[in-house]
Design a protein around this motif. Structure first.
Motif, short mmCIF file in Angstrom:
data_model
loop_
_atom_site.label_atom_id
_atom_site.label_comp_id
_atom_site.label_asym_id
_atom_site.label_seq_id
_atom_site.Cartn_x
_atom_site.Cartn_y
_atom_site.Cartn_z
N MET A 1 0.83 -1.19 0.00
CA MET A 1 0.00 0.00 0.00
C MET A 1 0.88 1.26 0.00
O MET A 1 0.65 2.17 -0.77
N GLU A 2 1.87 1.25 0.88
CA GLU A 2 2.78 2.41 0.97
C GLU A 2 3.55 2.60 -0.32
O GLU A 2 3.76 3.72 -0.78
N GLN A 3 3.98 1.50 -0.95
CA GLN A 3 4.72 1.59 -2.22
C GLN A 3 3.85 2.17 -3.32
O GLN A 3 4.31 2.96 -4.14
N GLU A 4 2.57 1.81 -3.33
CA GLU A 4 1.65 2.33 -4.34
C GLU A 4 1.49 3.84 -4.18
O GLU A 4 1.47 4.58 -5.16
N ARG A 5 1.40 4.29 -2.95
CA ARG A 5 1.24 5.71 -2.68
C ARG A 5 2.50 6.47 -3.09
O ARG A 5 2.43 7.53 -3.69
N MET A 6 3.65 5.92 -2.82
CA MET A 6 4.92 6.56 -3.21
C MET A 6 5.04 6.63 -4.73
O MET A 6 5.46 7.63 -5.29
N LYS A 7 4.65 5.55 -5.40
CA LYS A 7 4.71 5.52 -6.86
C LYS A 7 3.75 6.57 -7.44
O LYS A 7 4.09 7.28 -8.38
N SER A 8 2.58 6.66 -6.84
CA SER A 8 1.60 7.65 -7.30
C SER A 8 2.14 9.07 -7.12
O SER A 8 1.97 9.92 -7.99
N MET A 9 2.79 9.34 -6.00
CA MET A 9 3.36 10.66 -5.75
C MET A 9 4.48 10.96 -6.75
O MET A 9 4.59 12.07 -7.26
N GLU A 10 5.30 9.96 -7.02
CA GLU A 10 6.38 10.14 -8.00
C GLU A 10 5.82 10.46 -9.38
O GLU A 10 6.33 11.33 -10.09
N GLU A 11 4.74 9.79 -9.74
CA GLU A 11 4.11 10.06 -11.03
C GLU A 11 3.54 11.47 -11.08
O GLU A 11 3.63 12.16 -12.10
#
Length: 118
Positions: A1-11
């Motif tokens: 879940m945390e990785q998805e949020r980080m990836k979304s922020m990076e995008e």
């Protein structure tokens, strides 16, 4: 879940950077366009004319031969100043119109002042 949020922020950050680069490119193109658009300021019923770019760079001054008398010096000076002001006003109007077109083209609200462009 945390990785998805980080990836979304990076995008999101990457998308914002790309948008900023696109805006900067469009603004640079607009500035070049403004320097290519000519306006003419006139005073004294056309006895004095000033040509400049919409960006404000002076291209030339024309003074009618009938004004080239020592006793007309003060009037010529006043007419040159009036023609410069007329040209500046026209340049400002053209510049504002062009910048509004660009801002609406990139989805910015009317009157939004980009840093360094107002």
């Amino acid at each position: 879940m945390e990785q998805e949020r980080m990836k979304s922020m990076e995008e999101m950050i990457q998308a914002a950077q790309q948008a900023a680069e696109t805006i900067q490119t469009q603004m640079n193109e607009a500035q070049a366009k403004l320097d290519a658009i000519e306006v003419e300021g006139v005073a004294g019923g056309g006895l004095v004319k000033v040509r400049c770019t919409a960006k404000g760079r002076i291209l030339g001054v024309s003074i009618d031969d009938s004004l080239m008398k020592p006793e007309e010096k003060q009037m010529v000076e006043d007419l040159v100043a009036a023609a410069f002001n007329d040209a500046r006003g026209k340049a400002d109007r053209v510049s504002n119109d062009e910048m509004q077109k660009i801002q609406s083209g990139i989805g910015l609200p009317p009157g939004f002042n980009l840093p360094g462009m107002g």
